[in-house]
Design an enzyme around this catalytic site. Sequence first.
Site, PDB file in Angstrom:
ATOM      1  N   ASP A 126       0.694  -1.192  -0.011  1.00 28.35           N
ATOM      2  CA  ASP A 126       0.122   0.044  -0.088  1.00 28.35           C
ATOM      3  C   ASP A 126       0.960   1.398   0.005  1.00 28.35           C
ATOM      4  OD1 ASP A 126      -2.810   1.041   0.330  1.00 28.35           O
ATOM      5  OD2 ASP A 126      -1.870   2.013   1.707  1.00 28.35           O
ATOM      6  N   GLU A 128       2.289   5.216  -0.376  1.00 33.45           N
ATOM      7  CA  GLU A 128       1.908   6.485  -0.332  1.00 33.45           C
ATOM      8  C   GLU A 128       2.767   7.474  -1.071  1.00 33.45           C
ATOM      9  OE1 GLU A 128      -0.252   7.313   1.944  1.00 33.45           O
ATOM     10  OE2 GLU A 128      -0.298   5.189   2.669  1.00 33.45           O
ATOM     11  N   ALA A 129       2.054   8.165  -1.585  1.00 37.09           N
ATOM     12  CA  ALA A 129       2.643   8.996  -2.789  1.00 37.09           C
ATOM     13  C   ALA A 129       2.397  10.560  -2.622  1.00 37.09           C
ATOM     14  CB  ALA A 129       1.864   8.488  -4.082  1.00 37.09           C
ATOM     15  N   ASP A 226      -2.598   1.342  -6.625  1.00 39.61           N
ATOM     16  CA  ASP A 226      -1.310   1.134  -6.235  1.00 39.61           C
ATOM     17  C   ASP A 226      -0.421   0.654  -7.273  1.00 39.61           C
ATOM     18  OD1 ASP A 226      -0.784   1.717  -3.062  1.00 39.61           O
ATOM     19  OD2 ASP A 226      -2.631   0.566  -3.565  1.00 39.61           O
ATOM     20  N   HIS A 285      -3.386   6.158   6.649  1.00 38.52           N
ATOM     21  CA  HIS A 285      -2.377   6.690   5.685  1.00 38.52           C
ATOM     22  C   HIS A 285      -0.944   6.537   5.909  1.00 38.52           C
ATOM     23  CE1 HIS A 285      -6.192   8.138   4.302  1.00 38.52           C
ATOM     24  NE2 HIS A 285      -6.547   9.022   5.272  1.00 38.52           N
TER      25      HIS A 285
END
Length: 341
Positions: A126, A128-129, A226, A285
């Site tokens: 998963d 994060e961006a 993702d 998150h």
Amino acid sequence: MDEHKENIHGKDVNVKMSNSREDEKAKPCSRICPTGEPAPQVSPSQSNSDFSHPVYKEIALANGHINRMSKDELRIKLSELKLDTRGVKDVMKKRLKSHYKKQKLMQTAAEGGPTDTYYDYICVVDFEATCEEDNPSDFLHEIIEFPMVLISTHTLEIVDTFQEYVKPELNPQLSDFCVKLTGITQKMVDEADPFPEVLQRVVVWLQERELGTKYKYAILTDGAWDMSKFLNIQCRVSRIRYPQFAKKWINIRKSYGNFYKVPRTQTKLSTMLEKLGLKYEGRPHSGLDDSRNIARIALRMLQDGCQLRVNERMHAGQLLSVPSSAPVEGAPPPHNPRSKD
């Protein structure tokens, strides 16, 4: 990054969803017995007449009885069988039906019953961006956290984790919104390595665990973004080829919706946890915490009798569904990232 992924879903960048109806056909447990419950894994050589076996009548009768049980009766029966009693009524019914069916089939199958899983390990990812509160249509999301959580389908537990932060290239300065959303600070990404170097260490991590060689494994994500969006964009930004081992994956939202017979609107991470009687653990998150919670959902689904299998893939830059009739294959052995140049 659950809700934020929802917000950017419509703003696709060179990724298109297939117009085929394969998505609706893709069931984690592919064959349906006369009662409407998933039947066991059956080899192609077996005919439909196999479902005339008396055991299926017994299962159908048991399912009818379970359907008439109240929530308290379900909870008492699950407790007697030492099964998990958490979750909403439909989840408990599914759990009890799957347990009973598995027990009956194991008693009658000549080779010890159906296979519970297609893979030895499932690797939850998963990302994060980078993001803005209101992303422009041409915004290129760069991966800033690369987490992996490895679950064993045999012991039904989390067995290992990987996490590294990543230094963005196009937008090295994180927005205030991104920092607040993810908890990833500017210092964390400034001190991190660029994506190709992190990906190389991911490959080593997977290789050291003999995934794709000694053990059969699959990637699992919470939605399609993702792999089809974040990883796809990142590989273009980093000028490397999209890794073969990530070209197919299990979209747990599809698997959850199909298995528990709920609409896609009820397959957000927070909703899935709630319906299963689980609470989010950690910081929302955070890529690693999100991955751990997604892994907990996957483990509960396996415990409830779901045969998780690959249901999405990337082909020529497009997101496609994998029909349940497709051969079940594990992800290939991971290899070091290759340059596009």
